[in-house]
Design an enzyme around this catalytic site. Structure first.
Site, PDB file in Angstrom:
ATOM      1  N   LYS A   1       0.885  -0.772   0.130  1.00 45.38           N
ATOM      2  CA  LYS A   1       0.122  -0.076  -0.142  1.00 45.38           C
ATOM      3  C   LYS A   1       0.792   1.951   0.254  1.00 45.38           C
ATOM      4  CE  LYS A   1      -3.418   0.683   3.782  1.00 45.38           C
ATOM      5  NZ  LYS A   1      -3.303   1.803   4.147  1.00 45.38           N
TER       6      LYS A   1
ATOM      7  N   ARG B   1       2.654   6.263  -3.158  1.00 44.53           N
ATOM      8  CA  ARG B   1       3.526   6.778  -4.305  1.00 44.53           C
ATOM      9  C   ARG B   1       3.985   6.859  -5.468  1.00 44.53           C
ATOM     10  NH1 ARG B   1       4.240   5.114   1.125  1.00 44.53           N
ATOM     11  NH2 ARG B   1       5.162   7.207   2.054  1.00 44.53           N
TER      12      ARG B   1
ATOM     13  N   GLY C   1      -4.834   8.275   5.644  1.00 44.43           N
ATOM     14  CA  GLY C   1      -4.171   9.182   6.462  1.00 44.43           C
ATOM     15  C   GLY C   1      -2.653   8.862   5.546  1.00 44.43           C
TER      16      GLY C   1
ATOM     17  N   ASP D   1       2.437  -0.627  12.743  1.00 46.12           N
ATOM     18  CA  ASP D   1       1.405  -1.661  11.221  1.00 46.12           C
ATOM     19  C   ASP D   1       0.880  -2.727  11.658  1.00 46.12           C
ATOM     20  OD1 ASP D   1       0.965   1.112  10.212  1.00 46.12           O
ATOM     21  OD2 ASP D   1       1.099   0.489   8.913  1.00 46.12           O
TER      22      ASP D   1
ATOM     23  N   LYS E   1      -3.674   6.298  14.562  1.00 47.59           N
ATOM     24  CA  LYS E   1      -4.118   5.819  13.351  1.00 47.59           C
ATOM     25  C   LYS E   1      -5.921   5.601  12.963  1.00 47.59           C
ATOM     26  CE  LYS E   1       0.285   4.554  12.690  1.00 47.59           C
ATOM     27  NZ  LYS E   1       0.734   5.689  11.778  1.00 47.59           N
TER      28      LYS E   1
HETATM   29  C1  S3P Z   1       2.625   4.395   6.365  1.00 48.73           C
HETATM   30  C2  S3P Z   1       3.453   5.462   7.311  1.00 48.73           C
HETATM   31  C3  S3P Z   1       3.201   4.592   9.033  1.00 48.73           C
HETATM   32  C4  S3P Z   1       2.181   3.775   8.561  1.00 48.73           C
HETATM   33  C5  S3P Z   1       1.308   4.239   7.570  1.00 48.73           C
HETATM   34  C6  S3P Z   1       1.688   4.192   6.119  1.00 48.73           C
HETATM   35  C7  S3P Z   1       3.631   5.406   4.604  1.00 48.73           C
HETATM   36  O1  S3P Z   1       2.469   5.754   9.484  1.00 48.73           O
HETATM   37  O2  S3P Z   1       1.596   3.319   9.989  1.00 48.73           O
HETATM   38  O3  S3P Z   1       0.357   2.884   7.484  1.00 48.73           O
HETATM   39  O4  S3P Z   1       3.505   4.223   3.570  1.00 48.73           O
HETATM   40  O5  S3P Z   1       3.882   6.300   4.529  1.00 48.73           O
HETATM   41  P1  S3P Z   1       3.245   7.247  10.058  1.00 48.73           P
HETATM   42  O6  S3P Z   1       3.564   7.457   8.813  1.00 48.73           O
HETATM   43  O7  S3P Z   1       2.197   8.280  10.146  1.00 48.73           O
HETATM   44  O8  S3P Z   1       3.847   6.714  11.057  1.00 48.73           O
END
Ligand code: S3P
Length: 449
Positions: free
Chosen positions: A27, A32, A94, A314, A341
């Site tokens: 994911k 990206r 997020g 995660d 989260k």
């Molecule tokens: C992610 C970074 C992590 C992770 C999220 C995916 C990413 O979060 O928990 O599921 O793809 O950059 P944070 O950057 O908030 O630590």
């Protein structure tokens, strides 16, 4: 209907999981790859994107911004991108919201970013602050603390950043903005996080360097155009973790997940399982991918904390399930970030595992799980609760899948219904069918097997 309410699935214990499977494309890499392909000057090809709703949101977002999408091909370029004529809905994601904030800061027009109830509660200043420092005009609810965010991009100046939170999303957002900032943009990380932004920016020919120093790790980027690229997205280790923990804890199991990304910042859960005494076999396919096999064997408790946390953040929910089924106590610390989260994962895992009879304590920055060996999830139950117990996902995909793993580790005739199970669609709509493919028992709501 909200994610909290949609869908119910029942998982039963007493059936070994056996076989060789694949998981969806990673994911973090998928988000990206789409964003960088939208910027790259020409046609990129990205195969094997994550099949979840989160990545579909990023796909829709880059289409709204003017990228051309057709199957695996993405036609990009800065001159193609234009102001979206509607707000961009990032759903539950997020990562999509924060990375898009960085991209939008580099685009010389207005972008309005919003999401579902859960996303509108999640902290945004961690990404808004550094983008402000680069000169982006951003506003949001509560002074930029919460989405929706309105971003009017352009006119950025490169800077040095030392983010408070150890966050790959924040690092990624800053680097995306840095692609259109005057001078150099630098991110220093005291605690290293996943490196997908750097890896993919390098693939797309960005002017980027990384360096390790006694102070930590630094990434530097300069403005410049990106070249189109081809990519096969490897399997998502965070999804593989559910199957591999299931392989470790469900008696008789022997599960192999093929082609999993095990590069920097993502394989930490394998090290944790190894410390717990798991029977794992890791066969490399490339410097950053491997086939990983997990066979059932009794586990023991361990400690998870400190610099290890960003690399397992995660996976902590499902590692808490492994801990519940291990001999001895496991302490998860330094993980207060879990509270920010898709749900407050410390609170939600404590409450739901508690319903399954696990003895644990919630701490501000983690969990203490008193494992009771393989019988840990034997419920203290009677009467109507004897065959069917109920837990809830709190609208959080990783909580839903972790609880499914806990249920699969139950004894024969013991079933657990996870309500709000449709939350898994954000990252892995096919999760329950892969469990069935491995021989696990799942059923629609209420139909205890
Ligand atoms: C992610 C970074 C992590 C992770 C999220 C995916 C990413 O979060 O928990 O599921 O793809 O950059 P944070 O950057 O908030 O630590």
């Amino acid at each position: 209907m909200t994610l909290l309410e949609r869908g119910e699935t029942t998982f039963s214990g007493g059936r070994a999981l056996r076989g060789q499977v694949r998981v969806p494309g990673d994911k973090s890499i998928s988000h990206r790859a789409l964003l960088l392909a939208a910027l790259a000057e020409g046609r990129s090809v990205v195969r094997g994107l994550s099949t979840g709703e989160d990545v579909a949101r990023t796909r829709a977002a880059v289409a709204l911004l003017g990228a051309g999408l057709e199957g695996d091909a993405i036609e990009g370029g800065r001159s193609r991108l234009r102001e979206a004529d509607e707000p961009i809905d990032l759903g539950n994601s997020g990562t999509a919201m924060r990375l898009l904030a960085g991209l939008a800061a580099s685009l010389p027009f207005l972008s309005v970013l919003y999401g579902d109830e859960s996303l509108r509660r999640r902290p945004m200043l961690r990404v808004v602050d550094p983008l402000w420092a680069m000169g982006a005009a951003i506003d949001g609810r509560e002074g930029g603390r919460l989405a929706p965010l309105a971003v009017r991009g352009g006119g950025l100046i490169g800077r040095e950043h030392r983010p408070q939170a150890a966050s790959a999303q924040v690092k990624g957002a800053i680097l995306l903005a840095g692609l259109a900032a005057a001078g150099e943009t630098v991110v220093y990380e005291a605690l290293a996080t996943r490196r997908h932004s750097e890896e993919l920016l390098a693939l797309a020919g960005a002017e980027l360097t990384t360096e390790e120093s006694p102070d930590g790790y630094a990434v530097r980027v300069r403005a410049g155009s990106l070249r189109p690229f081809e990519l096969d997205v490897p399997g998502d280790p965070s999804q593989a973790a559910f199957l591999l923990v299931a392989g470790c804890v469900v008696p008789g199991s022997d599960v192999t997940v093929e082609n999993v990304y095990v590069g920097p910042g993502r394989a930490g859960f394998l090290a944790v399982l190894d410390r717990m005494g798991a029977d794992l076999e890791i066969v490399p396919r490339s410097p950053t991918t491997a086939d990983v096999r997990a066979r059932h064997r009794p586990l023991r408790g361990t400690e998870v904390g400190g610099t290890e946390v960003p690399g397992v953040i995660d996976e902590i929910p499902v590692l808490a399930v492994a801990a519940a089924l291990a001999e001895g106590t496991t302490v998860f610390s330094g993980a207060a970030e879990l509270r920010a989260k898709e749900s407050d994962r410390i609170a939600t895992m404590a409450s739901e595992l508690g319903k399954l009879g696990v003895s644990l304590e919630e701490r501000p920055d983690g969990l203490v799980v008193h494992g009771a060996g393989a019988g840990a999830l034997e419920p203290a139950r009677s009467g109507a609760l004897r065959r069917l117990r109920a837990v809830v996902s709190h609208g959080d995909h990783r909580v839903a899948m972790s609880l499914a793993v806990a249920a699969l580790a139950g004894t024969e005739g013991d079933a657990v219904t996870v309500s709000g199970f449709a939350a898994v669609d954000t990252s892995w709509p096919g999760f329950a069918s892969v469990i069935e493919q491995l021989g696990g028992a799942t059923a629609p709501a209420g139909a205890a097997t």
